[in-house]
Design a protein around this motif. Sequence first.
Motif, short mmCIF file in Angstrom:
data_model
loop_
_atom_site.label_atom_id
_atom_site.label_comp_id
_atom_site.label_asym_id
_atom_site.label_seq_id
_atom_site.Cartn_x
_atom_site.Cartn_y
_atom_site.Cartn_z
N GLN A 143 43.23 25.38 2.66
CA GLN A 143 42.30 26.50 2.80
C GLN A 143 42.32 27.39 1.56
O GLN A 143 41.29 27.91 1.14
N THR A 144 43.49 27.52 0.95
CA THR A 144 43.60 28.30 -0.29
C THR A 144 42.74 27.69 -1.39
O THR A 144 42.04 28.40 -2.11
N GLU A 145 42.78 26.38 -1.50
CA GLU A 145 41.96 25.69 -2.51
C GLU A 145 40.47 25.93 -2.26
O GLU A 145 39.72 26.24 -3.19
N CYS A 146 40.04 25.81 -1.01
CA CYS A 146 38.63 26.05 -0.67
C CYS A 146 38.24 27.49 -1.00
O CYS A 146 37.18 27.73 -1.59
N LEU A 147 39.09 28.43 -0.62
CA LEU A 147 38.81 29.84 -0.87
C LEU A 147 38.68 30.11 -2.37
O LEU A 147 37.73 30.75 -2.81
N TYR A 171 45.53 22.44 8.26
CA TYR A 171 44.40 21.51 8.26
C TYR A 171 44.83 20.17 7.69
O TYR A 171 45.93 20.02 7.17
N GLU A 172 43.93 19.20 7.77
CA GLU A 172 44.17 17.88 7.20
C GLU A 172 43.32 17.73 5.95
O GLU A 172 42.22 18.25 5.88
N GLU A 173 43.84 16.98 4.98
CA GLU A 173 43.07 16.75 3.75
C GLU A 173 41.72 16.17 4.09
O GLU A 173 41.61 15.27 4.93
N GLY A 174 40.68 16.70 3.49
CA GLY A 174 39.34 16.23 3.74
C GLY A 174 38.71 16.76 5.01
O GLY A 174 37.57 16.46 5.32
N ASN A 175 39.46 17.55 5.76
CA ASN A 175 38.95 18.11 7.01
C ASN A 175 39.33 19.58 7.13
O ASN A 175 40.13 19.97 7.99
N VAL A 176 38.78 20.37 6.21
CA VAL A 176 39.04 21.80 6.20
C VAL A 176 37.72 22.51 6.48
O VAL A 176 36.91 22.71 5.58
#
Length: 195
Positions: A143-147, A171-176
């Motif tokens: 989630q930090t990467e997405c943010l 979360y799971e990789e590819g499913n955030v």
Amino acid sequence: MAKIANKQVICDVLLEAAKKDKDIVALCSDSRGSASFTPFANELPGQFVETGIAEQNLVSISAGLAKCGKKPYAVSPACFLSTRSYEQCKVDAAYSNTNVKLIGISGGVSYGALGMSHHSAQDIAAMAAVPNMRVYLPSDRLQTECLMKELIQDDKTAYIRVGRNAVDDVYEEGNVPFEMDKATFVTEGTDVAII
């Protein structure tokens, strides 16, 4: 399950983006090591500013850089960033609508034995009380990467608060499931609401 500290992910994402965008600048207040920003400072010294233990200057310099078209990311322990420089966060960053991203590391009681001077239990409430200040607490590395990727694309003031240590993945990789400024349901039930 990878265990990477959110602060490390922040540096990794910013470093990759800054290699392509020379306007991205990272600033630290004598915290490059504890913030995991040493790789950024070493690889892009021309895009890194060390202010020393001077959090007020850290925020004001960031705001000045933003007004000149730069994209500053000011990194400092949450306990100091949210108290020592509160006036600068309010006036120079938020009230002035500058593109400053404030990153509070080692939030909560992450510093443990260093005691109350290094704990930050009030920072979320204090920063959330400032008009124009968005507050984010990403849950895990994914989630930090997405943010961070979203924040790189926008031009509004924000406070990002992360802990000190690595945390388990939520979360799971590819499913955030992530959408900026929207709550995400982790699991649904009928007994209690945890936000």
